[in-house]
Design an enzyme around this catalytic site. Structure first.
Site, PDB file in Angstrom:
ATOM      1  N   HIS A  54       5.153  -1.372  -5.056  1.00  0.00           N
ATOM      2  CA  HIS A  54       5.314  -2.751  -5.567  1.00  0.00           C
ATOM      3  C   HIS A  54       4.035  -3.571  -5.356  1.00  0.00           C
ATOM      4  CE1 HIS A  54       9.744  -2.392  -6.095  1.00  0.00           C
ATOM      5  NE2 HIS A  54       9.634  -1.573  -5.049  1.00  0.00           N
ATOM      6  N   ASN A 126      15.706  -3.948  -7.528  1.00  0.00           N
ATOM      7  CA  ASN A 126      14.961  -3.557  -8.724  1.00  0.00           C
ATOM      8  C   ASN A 126      15.680  -4.054  -9.970  1.00  0.00           C
ATOM      9  OD1 ASN A 126      12.806  -2.091  -7.488  1.00  0.00           O
ATOM     10  ND2 ASN A 126      14.129  -0.308  -7.226  1.00  0.00           N
ATOM     11  N   TYR A 336      10.663  -1.491   5.707  1.00  0.00           N
ATOM     12  CA  TYR A 336      10.080  -2.641   5.037  1.00  0.00           C
ATOM     13  C   TYR A 336       9.452  -3.611   6.031  1.00  0.00           C
ATOM     14  CZ  TYR A 336      11.278  -1.744   0.196  1.00  0.00           C
ATOM     15  OH  TYR A 336      11.308  -1.229  -1.065  1.00  0.00           O
TER      16      TYR A 336
END
Length: 476
Positions: A54, A126, A336
């Site tokens: 990303h 997404n 993350y």
């Protein structure tokens, strides 16, 4: 109007910002010119490492408005009828680097940060309801196939199809990616999905499983491969431009916010694994429930500060919203936040764009770039005998159901990877199927025949027409 005096980062006034200190007009520079050294050092550090995944994105601020009552499912204040919450929505391209063109065939990221009165709630999803893999052991391998070949330094169609043809669970996402929806015209024209299964917890501490959906009110719009090639030739920032300019014009994009709910009993009796990221919940069995609307109405003032430094992690949930046994989600809860600590620093959530709107009370110590205000309290550990923050058991969640022995279970055993892509394929009309076949043929350019054949054999298991169409398109 008088202007402010320019200073160094320490606040020292600067007398001359045009000329370096030198030994004579033509002489060498002096080491004591700290202002010059500071400027050069900061320039060297003006870029943080780009996101591994990303990397290229666009974002805007907006509002979440809750219009329907879903309190029987959740006690989360952000989801109560009438609640209005500031949000940041970052769109992105998944595989490409920061210099990638916006109009490339790829999954689009749809990451939301809600600045709630109970702390930040992040939903990093997404524009597709499923993904290529269901076990996080395979996520780094999959991402390697989307990046550059270490020898040629080129993107590799062979690597992508080799991995997909050896991973039947990817069929559902591959079919979506190669369909007409795999190349959106812009970020305003995509749906967003939490993708994972999460859970909602109500006032009675009862847990329900949930899927989050955001349906564009601008309508789905996509490019063909040929149309996208023409766009990229003229504008590599087509989606960024469209989003930014529409908000500047006051044409604020909106999405309907909806959920699907599954009870614990329904999950136990579900014919497929409802916590599998490669599966969707059929709408006929688990209908969409209207919740509210999100609107984007403010562009960032500074891209680096508010977009590049923005950090989203599924680890950020609020009371009334929680996780599930989804293996990919479980891994992302760690990975993350860890990626952000590496990329933008240990204390990344102190940065203005990430900082919650509520008071933060932790016992984290020291670390690089810790710019919290110092406290005179003696309570720098817990438990303590002083006036420090303490746990509050009112926020305990109900027990999380687990069962079975610790083992490395084969996620492909007894897990049908063909029925859901088959259902998707049969929904397509003749034109959409032809576009699917053509897109796959383009994407298979240069791929060795044995890998093509192995992938076509998987398409055969989805539907004979699927395999025949791809075979014909790739043999032209």
């Amino acid at each position: 109007m008088s202007k402010k005096t320019m200073t160094t980062t320490a606040g020292n006034p600067i007398a001359d910002n045009q000329n370096s200190l030198s030994a004579g007009a033509r002489g060498p520079l002096l080491m004591q010119d700290y202002q010059l050294l500071e400027k050069l050092a900061h320039q060297n550090r003006e870029r943080v490492p780009e996101r591994v995944v990303h990397a290229k994105g666009s974002a805007a601020f907006g509002t979440l408005n809750i219009t329907n009552d879903i309190s029987k499912y959740t006690k989360a204040k952000v989801l109560q009828k009438g609640a209005k919450t500031k949000l940041l929505l970052r769109f992105s391209i998944v595989a490409g680097e920061r210099g990638a063109a916006d109009a490339e065939r790829d999954v689009r990221g749809f990451a939301l940060k809600f600045y709630t009165t109970e702390g930040n709630w992040d939903l990093a999803g997404n524009n597709t309801p499923v993904f290529f893999v269901r076990d996080p052991q395979k996520f780094p391998d999959f991402i390697h196939t989307q990046k550059r070949d270490p020898r040629s330094n080129l993107r590799s169609n062979t690597a992508a199809w080799d991995f997909w043809s050896l991973s039947p669970e990817s069929l559902h996402q591959v079919t979506i990616l190669m369909s007409d929806r795999g190349l959106p015209k812009g970020y305003r024209h995509i749906n967003g999905y939490g993708s994972h299964t999460y859970s909602l917890i109500n006032e009675n501490n009862k847990r329900s499983w949930v899927k989050f959906h955001f349906k564009t009110k601008q309508g789905i719009q996509n490019y063909t491969n040929r149309e996208a090639e023409a766009v990229v030739a003229k504008d590599r920032e087509s989606s960024q431009r469209d989003l930014y300019e529409s908000i500047e014009r006051g044409e604020y994009p909106k999405w309907n916010f909806q959920i699907q709910i599954m009870s614990d009993e329904e999950a136990k009796n579900c014919p497929f694994n409802p916590f599998d990221l490669t599966k969707v919940w059929p709408h006929a069995d688990y209908p969409l429930i209207e919740v509210g609307e999100i609107e984007l109405n403010k562009n960032p003032e500074n891209y680096f500060m508010q977009v590049e430094q923005s950090a989203f992690s599924p680890s950020n949930v609020v009371p009334g919203i929680s996780w599930s046994p989804d293996k990919m989600l479980q891994a992302r809860i760690f990975s993350y936040a860890d990626a952000h600590r590496y990329r933008i620093g240990t204390h990344y959530e102190m940065l203005p764009v990430n900082r919650p709107v509520v008071e933060v009370n932790t016992y984290h110590m020291d670390g690089s770039m810790n710019f919290s205000e110092p406290s005179a309290s003696k309570a720098y550990y817990e438990p303590n005998s002083f006036e420090g923050a303490v746990e509050n058991r009112d926020f305990l969640e109900p027990p999380f159901p687990v069962d079975g022995d610790g083992d490395r279970y084969n996620h492909r055993e007894g897990n049908d990877d063909f029925s859901q892509p088959r259902a998707l394929f049969t929904l397509m009309n003749a034109s959409q199927k032809e576009q699917l076949f053509s897109n796959i043929a383009d994407a298979m350019d240069g791929v060795p025949q044995n890998i093509r054949d192995r992938q076509i054999a998987l398409f055969e298991k989805v539907h004979p027409e699927y395999a025949a169409g791809v075979k014909k398109a790739t043999s032209v």
